[in-house]
Write a protein that holds these residues in place. Sequence first.
Motif, PDB file in Angstrom:
ATOM      1  N   ALA A  94     -83.027  51.832  90.223  1.00  0.00           N
ATOM      2  CA  ALA A  94     -83.697  50.939  91.159  1.00  0.00           C
ATOM      3  C   ALA A  94     -84.463  49.850  90.426  1.00  0.00           C
ATOM      4  N   GLU A  95     -85.120  50.232  89.365  1.00  0.00           N
ATOM      5  CA  GLU A  95     -85.862  49.247  88.581  1.00  0.00           C
ATOM      6  C   GLU A  95     -84.932  48.210  87.971  1.00  0.00           C
ATOM      7  N   LEU A  96     -83.759  48.710  87.498  1.00  0.00           N
ATOM      8  CA  LEU A  96     -82.779  47.799  86.902  1.00  0.00           C
ATOM      9  C   LEU A  96     -82.222  46.832  87.964  1.00  0.00           C
ATOM     10  N   GLU A  97     -81.931  47.340  89.160  1.00  0.00           N
ATOM     11  CA  GLU A  97     -81.439  46.486  90.244  1.00  0.00           C
ATOM     12  C   GLU A  97     -82.481  45.448  90.650  1.00  0.00           C
ATOM     13  N   ARG A  98     -83.764  45.860  90.692  1.00  0.00           N
ATOM     14  CA  ARG A  98     -84.829  44.918  91.034  1.00  0.00           C
ATOM     15  C   ARG A  98     -84.904  43.792  90.014  1.00  0.00           C
ATOM     16  N   ILE A  99     -84.804  44.156  88.742  1.00  0.00           N
ATOM     17  CA  ILE A  99     -84.869  43.139  87.680  1.00  0.00           C
ATOM     18  C   ILE A  99     -83.666  42.195  87.786  1.00  0.00           C
ATOM     19  N   THR A 100     -82.459  42.789  88.062  1.00  0.00           N
ATOM     20  CA  THR A 100     -81.251  41.950  88.192  1.00  0.00           C
ATOM     21  C   THR A 100     -81.367  41.005  89.378  1.00  0.00           C
ATOM     22  N   ARG A 101     -81.872  41.532  90.539  1.00  0.00           N
ATOM     23  CA  ARG A 101     -82.034  40.697  91.729  1.00  0.00           C
ATOM     24  C   ARG A 101     -83.022  39.560  91.491  1.00  0.00           C
ATOM     25  N   GLU A 102     -84.130  39.871  90.839  1.00  0.00           N
ATOM     26  CA  GLU A 102     -85.118  38.822  90.534  1.00  0.00           C
ATOM     27  C   GLU A 102     -84.523  37.766  89.617  1.00  0.00           C
ATOM     28  N   LYS A 103     -83.668  38.231  88.691  1.00  0.00           N
ATOM     29  CA  LYS A 103     -83.022  37.292  87.770  1.00  0.00           C
ATOM     30  C   LYS A 103     -82.073  36.362  88.534  1.00  0.00           C
ATOM     31  N   ASP A 104     -81.255  36.967  89.471  1.00  0.00           N
ATOM     32  CA  ASP A 104     -80.312  36.153  90.257  1.00  0.00           C
ATOM     33  C   ASP A 104     -81.049  35.168  91.153  1.00  0.00           C
TER      34      ASP A 104
END
Length: 389
Positions: A94-104
């Motif tokens: 979940a943390e990794l997905e949050r970081i990826t979403r913020e990056k996108d």
Amino acid sequence: MEALNTIKCPKCGADIDVSDVLFHQIDEKNKLDYSQKLLEKENEFKVLQKQEKQKIEKELREQLQDENTELVKSLKSQLDEKSNQVKEFNKTKAELERITREKDELKEKIEAESELKLTQKLNEEKEKIQKDAEEKNQLKISEKEKIIDQLMVQLKEAQRKAEQGSVQLQGEVQELAIEEWLRTNFPLDTIEEIKKGARGADCIQIINTHVKQNCGSIYYESKRTKDFQQTWIEKFKLDMREKGALIGVLVTDVMPKEMDRMGQKNGIWICTFEEFKSLCFVLRESIVLLSSAVATQENKGDKMIMLYDYLTGNEFKMQVEAIVEGFIQMQNDLESEKRSIEGIWKKREKQIQKVLLNTNHMYNSIRGIAGTAIGPIKALELPEPNKDI
């Protein structure tokens, strides 16, 4: 001594050894006591055996329960450990997905801002260039717009003329088709074309027979437009009176709103081109019969009036419609020979019966008015009675 141990049977008088009797009684009693004691011992053994079995089963159950408890505790411990690992993994995912979403989102925001700035700059440059071009070419643009307007007017005029020419051409094609049909099917008749530009309809059919010339005439007019005009009928009737035609037929692609099929309206027959092919036969035959009746009934005004009333009445109209329907149905069936030949024979038999029946009605109605002046038609008369009977 033996006499003491022996007694006589009071019934049969036989000697009975008392010692043997006592021995047998004691032996039977001992056997019974032994059997009873043996059964008691067996029962005691069974009870002891059952108790021992229950004791062993209880011990085994307790032992298995203890072992299962240890196993369950071990499995539960492993499950808890795996569950904690899964929770940790999901948390990391979940943390990794949050970081990826913020990056996108950040990337899209930067791209949108850059595109917006570029669009604004392009629009500014475009407006600047367009303004310069408009200032330089305003006169040329006005001239081109004027030329375009002139061309549009010419184009609309050309389209209007083309549409008029197309409608006129379609009407001429149907006129020629009507004339060709009449000449082909009625070679004795005179088909006169009304010249273009002359007052009147399209053609007139003067009916001739082998016996008489000019039995009467039928006036035909062809219309191929999108709407039916009521004024056609009055104009057509004026043209009929000028030409002296007995019957007028208006062949049109579009029927009046109150008519969905062939029929009479204000004394004019209105039909489609397909219905015309059958209607012309019936109308021609009626004029031939009328001419024959007139020739044989001169100076008999009452019967002529009766004939005229009959030919212009609703009964004659319904019979003509019925006959034409029969011809049209026969023509449609002939064009669909893919159907079963046996079925077609049955249909045609019914249709021919319908045509013959209505023709017979029309013949007998006219003969009932004109009397013996109408020559007999052998096929429609009753057979002569047998003179030998």
